[in-house]
Every structure is written in C-alpha cells, then in structure tokens.
Design a protein around this motif. Structure first.
Motif, PDB file in Angstrom:
ATOM      1  N   LYS A   1      66.843  41.785 -38.410  1.00 58.18           N
ATOM      2  CA  LYS A   1      65.601  42.383 -38.229  1.00 58.18           C
ATOM      3  C   LYS A   1      65.011  42.576 -39.828  1.00 58.18           C
ATOM      4  O   LYS A   1      63.925  42.494 -40.139  1.00 58.18           O
TER       5      LYS A   1
ATOM      6  N   ARG B   1      56.480  39.532 -23.079  1.00 59.79           N
ATOM      7  CA  ARG B   1      57.376  39.604 -24.207  1.00 59.79           C
ATOM      8  C   ARG B   1      58.393  38.708 -24.358  1.00 59.79           C
ATOM      9  O   ARG B   1      58.806  38.189 -25.217  1.00 59.79           O
TER      10      ARG B   1
ATOM     11  N   SER C   1      58.703  36.645 -27.666  1.00 59.01           N
ATOM     12  CA  SER C   1      59.981  37.167 -28.487  1.00 59.01           C
ATOM     13  C   SER C   1      61.384  36.132 -28.709  1.00 59.01           C
ATOM     14  O   SER C   1      61.639  35.682 -29.777  1.00 59.01           O
TER      15      SER C   1
ATOM     16  N   GLU D   1      58.206  49.742 -30.042  1.00 55.86           N
ATOM     17  CA  GLU D   1      59.471  49.166 -30.828  1.00 55.86           C
ATOM     18  C   GLU D   1      60.499  48.348 -30.123  1.00 55.86           C
ATOM     19  O   GLU D   1      60.902  47.524 -30.451  1.00 55.86           O
TER      20      GLU D   1
ATOM     21  N   ASN E   1      59.171  44.997 -29.845  1.00 51.45           N
ATOM     22  CA  ASN E   1      59.484  44.251 -30.878  1.00 51.45           C
ATOM     23  C   ASN E   1      60.968  43.665 -31.082  1.00 51.45           C
ATOM     24  O   ASN E   1      61.319  42.797 -31.499  1.00 51.45           O
TER      25      ASN E   1
END
Ligand code: CP
Length: 312
Positions: free
Chosen positions: A24, A49, A53, A292, A295
């Motif tokens: 990350k 997502r 992602s 978060e 993410n």
C-alpha cells in the motif's frame, strides 16, 4: 501458493497483512512481476469494489487484465457429468474452463450462492468446476460460501486501526429486505479465528451461520450485551442457514445506530443499504471505516496475486 480459494490458503495472516501494508505504501514496487502475464476476471454476479480493486491490483503488478461479465454475456454453463444437454445450458464447464485457461495465466471468479439448494451451493460448482478443469491458478472473488479477498482486506483494516492488545470485535447481523448469502460472514469469522481478539457474533435466533465455521466462537443473541465495550463492530446481513436462504425477520431494532455503536469503529464490506442496515449518522461519522475497507481491497488482491505470480 497455487489457488486462493479461501482463508485457509493464507499460511501466515499477520505476515500477509504486513506485506499488504507495505504494498500500500509503494503500490507499483513490483511492476515488473506481472509483465507478459494476463489475468481474466469472470463475473457471474454484479460488483463494484471487487471488479475495480482486483483490476487495479493486477495493473499495479504490471499484468494485462481481461474482464468478462460471464453471468450476462457468457453461455449458460452445465456442470453435471454425463448430462444430456437438451435444456437451458449451452456449454459444459469442461470446455469453458479449458478454453479460458488458454487465454490467461490466472483466472479470478465471482459466483454467488443461489440460496435455493444448500448442497449445491456448498459444492461450489463454479469455483470447483474451474479448479477441476483449468491448469492455471484461481482466485475466489466471492463464491457461494466464501469471500476471502474481503476478509483479508478486513484484516488489513483492523490492523491499521487497532490500538488494543486484544480488541473486542463484534460481528452483528442486520436486517435487509432481500435474502443475502453467508460468504462475507463466513470468511470474516474464519479470519477472526486467526486473530488475537475477543470476538463475538450477535444475531437473532434462527440466523446461526454454518456451525462448522462458527465452532468455538462466542455467540450472543442479545445485541446490546454483545456490543458492550466493543472496539470494532462489523455489520452484515445474511439469510438463514438452517432454514436455508430464507428471510425470517426484518426487525429494524437490529439496525446499527450511532447510539449502539458507542465508541467502536464501524465496518461493513459494502454495498450497504442506508437506514436499513445502518443509519446515516454512522456511515457519515468519523468512526466509519467502510471507505478504507474498500480501498484495502486493492492491497488484499495485490498480495494474493503477488504470491501467485511468484510461484508461476
Ligand atoms: N464488498 C464487495 O465485494 O463489493 P462488490 O460486491 O461491489 O464487489
């Protein structure tokens, strides 16, 4: 690692979480690892997502990405051996899986539970069908019974936000108008069993998850009692497992509110129905970790793909 089908494919959760957090910080550090490698993402169900992602994770590793909405654009697949295919199915998993594996180096699959037949859902015919007939690694992007990329992202999020030696983490059922699968709850439970935490599951009677998965977990039917002194509250709806796929109650008293949450951090995998599952004040407040969490889906997918690529 050959496949990533469930949380059981993680050999050391804390090491994976630490590696994901390092990715990350420098997402493109391993940009050459996936050069000249292709991943094929097959969606039998909708996604926001997982689709973005996983594609982003593959791109961070330098991979080429092909995406197919198999559920709406592919041929209807047959899974049974020896079936006379004179009904609705047009192509057998035997050919489809072998053909797909010629076009890519890794295949990632999303295929939800249909919630009509527990035995069929637990057989994981799509995921296991591909595993049986492909020669390439498979990544589970949410199957009938598991969502291990989500649970790994949840573990990253917990680690990033935890300040306790042994946090209290509550998985709370919430109402929902539709029958939803058990995959997210199952994988979150399995992931929490690998954590040093005071873990409690709370739900109305009749909403017990698969007892083989929750074996050894604390279950408290009084939500208020379960939430006492919680550090993290993970909210999710699932349909009944015993009365398979049924919505037994839609009691709005189980909706998560800011008052019930207290000082705890709020987690949910998304998508979420506002003011049904959780009230606006929670999602719009500063204790919510949901953005978060979303993410972190990139970095859970990226650590999984990195480990597979290193073994190709
Ligand atoms: N949490 C999750 O899997 O989101 P999508 O269904 O949008 O992919």
């Amino acid at each position: 690692m050959k496949h990533y089908l469930s949380i059981n494919d993680i050999d050391n959760l804390s090491e994976w979480v630490a590696e994901a957090r390092a990715l990350k910080r420098v997402p493109k550090k391993h940009l050459s690892l996936g050069t000249e490698k292709t991943i094929c993402l097959l969606f039998f169900n909708n996604s926001l997502r997982t689709r973005l992602s996983t594609q982003k994770a593959a791109m961070n590793l330098g991979m080429d990405v092909m995406v197919m909405n198999f559920g709406s654009e592919g041929w209807a697949l047959e899974y049974g051996d020896g079936t006379i295919m004179d009904q609705g199915t047009s192509e057998h998993i035997k050919e489809a899986a072998q053909v797909v594996s010629q076009f890519c180096d890794i295949v990632a699959i999303r295929a939800f539970a249909k919630l009509e037949d527990k035995t069929k859902d637990e057989a994981e015919e799509v995921l296991n069908g591909f595993a049986k007939y492909t020669s390439i690694p498979i990544v589970n992007m949410e199957s009938s019974t598991a969502h291990p990329l989500q649970a790994l992202a949840d573990a990253i999020t917990l680690e990033e936000n935890n300040s306790q030696n042994k946090p209290k983490v509550v998985l709370s059922w919430a109402p929902h108008p539709k029958a939803l699968p058990h995959a997210v709850g199952n994988s979150f439970v399995k992931m929490m069993q690998l954590q040093d935490a005071d873990f409690v599951i709370t739900h109305p009677k009749g909403y017990e998850l698969n007892p083989e998965i929750t074996k050894g977990c604390k279950i408290e039917h009084d939500q208020e009692k379960a939430l006492e002194n919680a550090d993290f509250v993970y909210v999710k709806n699932w349909s009944s497992y015993t009365d398979y796929g049924k919505v037994l109650v839609q009691d709005s008293n189980w909706m998560m509110t800011a008052q019930k949450l207290g000082n705890a951090k709020f987690m949910h995998c998304l998508p979420v129905r506002r003011n049904v599952v959780v009230e606006d004040a929670v999602l719009d407040g500063n204790q919510s970790l949901v953005i978060e969490q979303a993410n972190n889906r990139t970095f859970s997918a990226q650590i999984v793909l990195k480990k597979i690529l290193e073994n190709l």
